[in-house]
Design a protein around this motif. Sequence first.
Motif, mmCIF file in Angstrom:
data_model
loop_
_atom_site.group_PDB
_atom_site.id
_atom_site.type_symbol
_atom_site.label_atom_id
_atom_site.label_comp_id
_atom_site.label_asym_id
_atom_site.label_seq_id
_atom_site.Cartn_x
_atom_site.Cartn_y
_atom_site.Cartn_z
ATOM 1 N N CYS A 55 -43.082 -8.758 33.684
ATOM 2 C CA CYS A 55 -41.741 -8.170 33.607
ATOM 3 C C CYS A 55 -41.243 -7.714 34.977
ATOM 4 C CB CYS A 55 -41.742 -6.986 32.651
ATOM 5 S SG CYS A 55 -42.234 -7.409 30.965
ATOM 6 N N ASN A 56 -42.174 -7.438 35.895
ATOM 7 C CA ASN A 56 -41.833 -6.941 37.230
ATOM 8 C C ASN A 56 -42.108 -7.980 38.312
ATOM 9 O OD1 ASN A 56 -41.830 -4.725 35.513
ATOM 10 N ND2 ASN A 56 -42.558 -3.310 37.039
ATOM 11 N N GLU A 87 -47.357 -4.279 30.318
ATOM 12 C CA GLU A 87 -47.460 -4.003 28.880
ATOM 13 C C GLU A 87 -48.153 -5.122 28.112
ATOM 14 O OE1 GLU A 87 -46.889 -1.065 26.083
ATOM 15 O OE2 GLU A 87 -46.172 -1.009 28.139
ATOM 16 N N THR A 121 -38.543 -0.455 39.221
ATOM 17 C CA THR A 121 -39.140 -0.324 37.893
ATOM 18 C C THR A 121 -38.764 -1.507 37.005
ATOM 19 O OG1 THR A 121 -37.267 0.886 36.920
ATOM 20 C CG2 THR A 121 -38.907 2.172 38.116
ATOM 21 N N CYS A 123 -41.061 -2.948 33.568
ATOM 22 C CA CYS A 123 -41.851 -2.906 32.344
ATOM 23 C C CYS A 123 -41.989 -1.469 31.841
ATOM 24 C CB CYS A 123 -43.219 -3.535 32.596
ATOM 25 S SG CYS A 123 -44.104 -3.967 31.070
ATOM 26 N N ASP A 124 -42.218 -1.354 30.551
ATOM 27 C CA ASP A 124 -42.090 -0.085 29.823
ATOM 28 C C ASP A 124 -42.525 1.158 30.585
ATOM 29 O OD1 ASP A 124 -41.566 -2.002 27.934
ATOM 30 O OD2 ASP A 124 -42.855 -1.177 26.396
ATOM 31 N N THR A 127 -41.230 2.669 34.529
ATOM 32 C CA THR A 127 -40.095 3.569 34.733
ATOM 33 C C THR A 127 -40.496 5.032 34.561
ATOM 34 O OG1 THR A 127 -38.549 1.847 34.034
ATOM 35 C CG2 THR A 127 -37.724 4.114 34.070
ATOM 36 N N HIS A 195 -37.606 -8.068 32.074
ATOM 37 C CA HIS A 195 -38.380 -7.483 30.975
ATOM 38 C C HIS A 195 -37.741 -7.842 29.639
ATOM 39 C CE1 HIS A 195 -35.250 -4.433 30.581
ATOM 40 N NE2 HIS A 195 -35.422 -4.032 31.831
ATOM 41 N N ALA A 202 -38.532 -1.061 27.425
ATOM 42 C CA ALA A 202 -38.142 -1.314 28.813
ATOM 43 C C ALA A 202 -36.643 -1.104 29.005
ATOM 44 C CB ALA A 202 -38.550 -2.724 29.228
#
Length: 573
Positions: A55-56, A87, A121, A123-124, A127, A195, A202
């Motif tokens: 996701c990042n 995640e 930031t 993924c869940d 952040t 994400h 997210a």
Amino acid sequence: MAKKKPLRSSEWFGGKDKMGFVHRSWLRNQGYPDDYFKGKPVIGICNTWSDLTPCNGHLRDFAEVVKRGILEAGGVPFEFPVMSLGETLMRPTTMLFRNLASMDTEESIRANPLDGIVLLTGCDKTTPSTIMGACSVDLPTIVVPGGPMLSGRFRGVKIGSGSMNWMIKEKRKKDGYTEEDFTEAEVCVARSIGHCNTMGTASTMATMAEALGLTLPGFSSIPAADSRKKLFAQLSGRRIVEMVKEDLKLSKILTRNAFENAIITNAAVGGSTNLIIHLTAIAGRIGVDLTLDDFDILGSKVPLLVNLKPSGDHLMEDFFYAGGLPVVLKELKPMLRNNAVTVNGKRLVENYADAVCYDHNVIFTLEKPLQKEAGIAVLKGNLCENGAVIKPSAASKHLMTHKGKAVVFESMEDYHERIDDPDLDIDKNSVIVLKGVGPKGYPGMPEVGNVDLPEKLILQGVTDMVRISDGRMSGTAAGTVVLHVSPESTIGGTLALVQNGDLIELNVEKRTLNLLITDEELSLRKAAWRAPKPLADRGYVKLYIDHVQQADKGADLDFLTGGSGSKVERDLH
């Protein structure tokens, strides 16, 4: 005229002594010019990029864009890595490591010559963990959210990354999907950088960051692949330099009003229940008193305005095209604390006054909402003395008041072993009870509360049942799922005492969750209960188990709460 506050970085680079020489000279091996060390704001870019956090995966490129903005504004950028929490890959759960990543962020910031911080930031947990760590140092800080994927399409149907996960068992058992079908769906569901593209955790946390005032206005809704994401990243680089000059620290933005705005906004967008855990932890770090009851008092009566999965039909890309979060914040003006300060130096009300909605099938109005009341409900009762939560907008209306017999699973292993047993005594009216998945019990409080239904009931057409646990669930998931039961079963909460066949009563309207046994029987069971052995005897996991707080406190480590951390910047040379 007030004396200009010296830059924090000048303590490292401004000295004419031995240590000033050391601090400057070693950095010169990168070819930095003299003016980097002569009073320019030094900005740390906290990067959660990792190949193991898909996701990042684009944040390495975004860091270069942020650097461009910092240089343009007269600042000096230094990128640094912190623990990245993917995640989709990490075991046993990223929530176990959220607090560790926050400590990494906090100590990396405090130990280095930084005047301001940009948090990259996505993924869940990346952040909340980075915001928590930054709060404990309290420097000027701005968030650059990585953004959601583009909408997935599979055989002519729009599908969401994340939400498809919870349909796999049903698709296989009921619709006859083959492995080839799923392979094709895997590619279609995650077709771009970014994400999850539902209003999962997210997207919820990015939305929360903007509602708190920590991003530039409109930033959180933009898809990761859209060029405007990089534009905003560059502008964020410029803005953080100005924030340093203005001394606009996190504690000036993250006031009680900001947290109330985040709670109200989360309800209106149908955000994840995980917001409760993370927002409570962030409040604990910055020193704002936020309780579980606040989420019900402030959010439970807020109407649902956004028609996104898992509470609705659309995806984040559609949300952006419809006008995004600015439209929602403008619509919520009568309910929000509009004078809250944001990172661009303006009040919340100023930032969203000109927002326009382009699709009322995606973003609804207060007068004609998608649902009249959709915020997260906080339950109390003898089964959850310190509280539990449920997300009504993602639940089945016919189950919001329900009484049924408990089918108990003592652990995830027990669940996996028995859930599809044809002889399991369970029907559509039963209440699935899962123990041992709380903060201490798993450990780490995994997203397993929305466990799959038994195969035999899926084949009968059952699509939802009441499920209760001390764990969490993914923000991409739906169902009548009671989560975050506190105290958890592993420390002797009432959940630990539930037995097969016990009657459990859920009444969301009355905010109650009760185990229907006598007080005498409950006392006998408590007296007979024995605590399980700890699951770790070394390292961070032991530290976590020994010090993690319960879900209603945000599951932070007890020694990390209570305002910004101590000043430990002594030069020992």
